[in-house]
Write an enzyme that holds these catalytic residues in place. Structure first.
Site, PDB file in Angstrom:
ATOM      1  CD  GLN A  28      14.566  -1.849  10.497  1.00 46.55           C
ATOM      2  OE1 GLN A  28      14.950  -3.031  11.046  1.00 46.55           O
ATOM      3  NE2 GLN A  28      13.496  -1.229  10.753  1.00 46.55           N
ATOM      4  CB  SER A  29      13.613  -3.815   4.082  1.00 43.98           C
ATOM      5  OG  SER A  29      13.265  -2.914   2.974  1.00 43.98           O
ATOM      6  NE  ARG A  49      13.121  12.630  -3.053  1.00 42.67           N
ATOM      7  CZ  ARG A  49      12.070  12.162  -3.327  1.00 42.67           C
ATOM      8  NH1 ARG A  49      11.230  12.786  -4.465  1.00 42.67           N
ATOM      9  NH2 ARG A  49      11.482  11.159  -2.907  1.00 42.67           N
ATOM     10  CG  ASN A 107      14.018  -0.406   0.223  1.00 39.62           C
ATOM     11  OD1 ASN A 107      14.852   0.420  -0.066  1.00 39.62           O
ATOM     12  ND2 ASN A 107      13.554  -0.280   1.586  1.00 39.62           N
ATOM     13  CG  PHE A 108      12.459   3.432  -4.615  1.00 44.11           C
ATOM     14  CD1 PHE A 108      12.350   4.036  -3.462  1.00 44.11           C
ATOM     15  CD2 PHE A 108      13.438   3.314  -5.432  1.00 44.11           C
ATOM     16  CE1 PHE A 108      13.570   4.981  -3.415  1.00 44.11           C
ATOM     17  CE2 PHE A 108      14.664   4.028  -5.333  1.00 44.11           C
ATOM     18  CZ  PHE A 108      14.660   5.326  -4.173  1.00 44.11           C
ATOM     19  CE  LYS A 147       3.816   4.245  -1.923  1.00 42.24           C
ATOM     20  NZ  LYS A 147       4.144   5.635  -1.585  1.00 42.24           N
ATOM     21  CB  VAL A 148       4.747  -3.813   2.688  1.00 44.16           C
ATOM     22  CG1 VAL A 148       5.101  -4.459   4.169  1.00 44.16           C
ATOM     23  CG2 VAL A 148       3.436  -4.397   2.138  1.00 44.16           C
ATOM     24  CD  GLU A 150       9.402  -5.437  10.968  1.00 45.62           C
ATOM     25  OE1 GLU A 150      10.398  -5.254  10.520  1.00 45.62           O
ATOM     26  OE2 GLU A 150       9.033  -6.455  11.383  1.00 45.62           O
ATOM     27  CG  ASP A 179      11.268  -3.174   7.902  1.00 46.29           C
ATOM     28  OD1 ASP A 179      10.808  -3.383   6.775  1.00 46.29           O
ATOM     29  OD2 ASP A 179      11.184  -2.135   8.529  1.00 46.29           O
ATOM     30  N   GLY A 258       9.461 -25.677  20.343  1.00 47.55           N
ATOM     31  CA  GLY A 258       9.958 -26.831  19.889  1.00 47.55           C
ATOM     32  C   GLY A 258       9.181 -27.904  20.842  1.00 47.55           C
ATOM     33  N   GLY A 259       9.611 -29.117  20.799  1.00 43.13           N
ATOM     34  CA  GLY A 259       8.987 -30.118  21.774  1.00 43.13           C
ATOM     35  C   GLY A 259       9.501 -30.062  23.069  1.00 43.13           C
TER      36      GLY A 259
HETATM   37  N1  COA Z   1      15.325  11.284  -6.997  1.00 39.17           N
HETATM   38  C1  COA Z   1      14.461  11.491  -7.587  1.00 39.17           C
HETATM   39  N2  COA Z   1      13.342  10.925  -7.074  1.00 39.17           N
HETATM   40  C2  COA Z   1      13.344   9.617  -6.017  1.00 39.17           C
HETATM   41  C3  COA Z   1      14.825   9.581  -5.379  1.00 39.17           C
HETATM   42  C4  COA Z   1      15.788  10.463  -6.193  1.00 39.17           C
HETATM   43  N3  COA Z   1      17.255  10.083  -5.829  1.00 39.17           N
HETATM   44  N4  COA Z   1      14.675   8.745  -4.705  1.00 39.17           N
HETATM   45  C5  COA Z   1      13.459   8.081  -4.556  1.00 39.17           C
HETATM   46  N5  COA Z   1      12.612   9.163  -5.638  1.00 39.17           N
HETATM   47  C6  COA Z   1      11.257   8.995  -5.669  1.00 39.17           C
HETATM   48  C7  COA Z   1      10.685   7.629  -6.180  1.00 39.17           C
HETATM   49  O1  COA Z   1      11.060   7.439  -7.678  1.00 39.17           O
HETATM   50  C8  COA Z   1       9.093   7.586  -5.754  1.00 39.17           C
HETATM   51  O2  COA Z   1       8.490   8.525  -6.847  1.00 39.17           O
HETATM   52  P1  COA Z   1       7.198   8.013  -7.470  1.00 39.17           P
HETATM   53  O3  COA Z   1       6.239   7.425  -6.584  1.00 39.17           O
HETATM   54  O4  COA Z   1       6.954   9.413  -8.422  1.00 39.17           O
HETATM   55  O5  COA Z   1       7.503   7.034  -8.691  1.00 39.17           O
HETATM   56  C9  COA Z   1       9.132   8.420  -4.616  1.00 39.17           C
HETATM   57  O6  COA Z   1      10.664   9.251  -4.534  1.00 39.17           O
HETATM   58  C10 COA Z   1       8.919   7.722  -3.370  1.00 39.17           C
HETATM   59  O7  COA Z   1       9.111   6.330  -3.504  1.00 39.17           O
HETATM   60  P2  COA Z   1       8.409   5.507  -2.314  1.00 39.17           P
HETATM   61  O8  COA Z   1       8.935   3.934  -2.357  1.00 39.17           O
HETATM   62  O9  COA Z   1       7.124   5.398  -2.835  1.00 39.17           O
HETATM   63  O10 COA Z   1       8.424   5.999  -0.957  1.00 39.17           O
HETATM   64  P3  COA Z   1       7.326   6.213   0.179  1.00 39.17           P
HETATM   65  O11 COA Z   1       7.967   6.937   1.289  1.00 39.17           O
HETATM   66  O12 COA Z   1       5.825   6.697  -0.311  1.00 39.17           O
HETATM   67  O13 COA Z   1       7.156   4.514   0.582  1.00 39.17           O
HETATM   68  C11 COA Z   1       7.677   2.415   1.514  1.00 39.17           C
HETATM   69  C12 COA Z   1       7.901   3.883   1.449  1.00 39.17           C
HETATM   70  C13 COA Z   1       8.934   1.806   2.473  1.00 39.17           C
HETATM   71  C14 COA Z   1       6.370   2.000   2.101  1.00 39.17           C
HETATM   72  C15 COA Z   1       7.518   1.772  -0.123  1.00 39.17           C
HETATM   73  O14 COA Z   1       9.133   2.398  -0.516  1.00 39.17           O
HETATM   74  C16 COA Z   1       7.765   0.523  -0.049  1.00 39.17           C
HETATM   75  O15 COA Z   1       6.441  -0.180   0.194  1.00 39.17           O
HETATM   76  N6  COA Z   1       8.893  -0.282  -0.244  1.00 39.17           N
HETATM   77  C17 COA Z   1       9.059  -1.745  -0.549  1.00 39.17           C
HETATM   78  C18 COA Z   1       8.654  -2.477   0.744  1.00 39.17           C
HETATM   79  C19 COA Z   1      10.004  -1.990   1.777  1.00 39.17           C
HETATM   80  O16 COA Z   1      10.942  -2.154   1.455  1.00 39.17           O
HETATM   81  N7  COA Z   1       9.262  -1.756   2.898  1.00 39.17           N
HETATM   82  C20 COA Z   1      10.044  -1.428   4.205  1.00 39.17           C
HETATM   83  C21 COA Z   1      10.855  -0.218   4.151  1.00 39.17           C
HETATM   84  S1  COA Z   1      11.798  -0.372   5.890  1.00 39.17           S
END
Ligand code: COA
Length: 437
Positions: A28-29, A49, A107-108, A147-148, A150, A179, A258-259
């Site tokens: 989302q973010s 992907r 935002n990975f 990782k974070v 909302e 987000d 507020g006040g």
């Molecule tokens: N081709 C190949 N690999 C891809 C890809 C693509 N097109 N797109 C993504 N990937 C891979 C990434 O490289 C990553 O791989 P790695 O861990 O081996 O380096 C993997 O997909 C997953 O990425 P990740 O961001 O870790 O996903 P997740 O589902 O485990 O975590 C979040 C999700 C939101 C928790 C995390 O992305 C995060 O904390 N983001 C930052 C804060 C944020 O925006 N949070 C709010 C989300 S609304």
């Protein structure tokens, strides 16, 4: 530029037309940010992907085999290319995209882009003008690698500890302040960096941590934290109830931030309708009108009620008395009666009521969109209206819908190159493997 030159210019181009965004966002973010930039006219190329795409395509599905509303409502006006960034050929394509885009948004999880080989140093080598914008859960510090989602941001940014009823547990809010709120911050950072690039020719890194975004929205609670050192927070109803304050900003229930004291009170029909309520503010300037309308004209001159200070320890009784009146009217009648008297109040509108409100449709705040897989659905339109950059909301792309067009038209690859890329598996299952299945 002279006026006659300006006159010759097309005045209806969108504000960000000509800006190309490499959208490496998900959930989302990040998508909130790039959707906003797309609405303002940027060409947003969403990299996903192969075979899977943004995880939200399949989350909270309401229509089988169709992109979810979660996805569609965050990815309007974008193009989608599938690309495996860990495939060597895919990495080459990604680097070519870096060369021709103005902004990369991601935002990975922390470190994911570095692991793909796209470090800030590498990005600068490829394109010194690139703006590299990221949402992360936390800025530099002990939690920067976490990782974070909302609600984690709401809890770590000060929102949850200050939301909820006194003596109740901390609460998260329905508004996606971590987000979507952070996505808005990132969008502002990006256009500011683009403006700066106009002067310097160089790009820069833009980081919007979700904790910072939530804390920024909770600034009045940090204000109250510091006020606590100088005595009780008199405008909190806790004070009127005679309950002592602790050493941190408490949960304020529905007290106004507020006040001017406010509270949510019942309206006619509350017994059966969970949203038959109104937010009512006893603004000092409106006090005489409030006394008249609720049938308490004597409170206007009564020293126990006439001033805001005198009322502070009686706010519960004041709001109970106002509620005796609001319970005789529905929430819209309360609004209709109070507004002309300059009494600030707001009906509690349900999502159903908002979805059906004609004025929001007319303003483009709620928009109906048609989608080939799911048919018609509602979405929120752009919350910022610009007189010379009209927003037309178009449907979200299907997974990889624009892969061919981006390879050929945006990246300028010839037929042979496109064939090699496809054969490598960089944009999806290679043609031969498909044939073998
Ligand atoms: N081709 C190949 N690999 C891809 C890809 C693509 N097109 N797109 C993504 N990937 C891979 C990434 O490289 C990553 O791989 P790695 O861990 O081996 O380096 C993997 O997909 C997953 O990425 P990740 O961001 O870790 O996903 P997740 O589902 O485990 O975590 C979040 C999700 C939101 C928790 C995390 O992305 C995060 O904390 N983001 C930052 C804060 C944020 O925006 N949070 C709010 C989300 S609304």
């Amino acid at each position: 530029m002279r006026i006659d030159e300006l006159k010759g210019k097309k005045m209806t181009t969108k504000a960000l037309e000509g800006v190309r965004i490499l959208d490496f966002t998900h959930v989302q973010s990040g998508p909130t940010c790039t959707q906003l930039l797309a609405w303002f006219g940027a060409d947003v190329i969403k990299v996903e992907r192969p075979g899977a795409g943004d995880a939200t395509r399949g989350q909270l599905r309401d229509v089988p085999n169709a992109d979810s509303l979660y996805f569609t409502m965050l990815n309007h006006n974008k193009r989608s290319i599938t690309l495996n960034s860990k495939n060597p050929k895919g990495k080459e394509v990604l680097e070519d995209l870096v060369k021709i885009c103005d902004v990369l948004v991601e935002n990975f999880a922390p470190g994911a882009l570095d692991r793909m080989g796209l470090t800030w140093e590498r990005i600068q080598e490829l394109n010194p003008g690139m703006v590299y914008a990221s949402v992360k859960g936390f800025g530099p510090g002990p939690y920067e690698d976490c990782k974070v989602y909302e609600n984690v941001a709401q809890c770590t940014g000060g929102s949850a500890s200050t939301t909820g009823l006194l003596n109740g547990p901390p609460l998260v809010t329905g508004a996606q302040i971590g987000d979507t709120g952070t996505g808005l911050n990132l969008a502002l950072g990006i256009v500011t960096a683009l403006y700066h690039r106009e002067q310097t020719g160089r790009g820069q890194r833009v980081l919007a941590p979700m904790q910072d975004g939530v804390l920024n929205l909770c600034r009045v609670k940090l204000r109250d934290q510091q006020r606590l050192a100088h005595g009780p927070l008199k405008e909190y109803s806790q004070h009127g109830l005679g309950i002592e304050f602790g050493d941190a900003t408490p949960r304020g229930g529905n007290d106004s931030g507020g006040g001017q004291p406010g509270w949510i009170i019942k309206c006619k029909g509350w017994e059966n309708d969970p949203n038959a309520y109104v937010y009512f503010i006893t603004q000092a300037a409106a006090w005489p009108a409030i006394c008249n309308v609720i049938g308490k004209p004597e409170w206007k001159d009564d020293p126990e009620y006439a001033t805001p200070d005198a009322r502070l320890d009686k706010l519960t009784h004041v709001f109970d008395t106002i509620e005796d009146w609001t319970k005789t009217k529905n929430k819209f009648e309360v609004m209709d009666i109070c507004n002309p008297l300059n009494i600030p109040c707001g009906p509690i509108l349900s999502m159903k009521e908002l979805a059906e409100e004609p004025s929001l449709r007319e303003a483009g705040t709620i928009v109906e969109v048609d989608h080939p897989e799911r048919g018609k659905y509602l979405t929120v339109g752009c919350p910022i209206k610009m007189s010379n950059s009209p927003v037309e909301v178009t449907r979200s792309p299907l997974l990889g819908e624009h892969t061919d067009e981006i390879l050929a038209e945006v990246l300028g690859y010839g037929e042979t190159e496109v064939g090699e890329i496809k054969q490598s598996g960089a944009v999806g299952t290679p043609p031969k493997a498909e044939a073998a299945e």
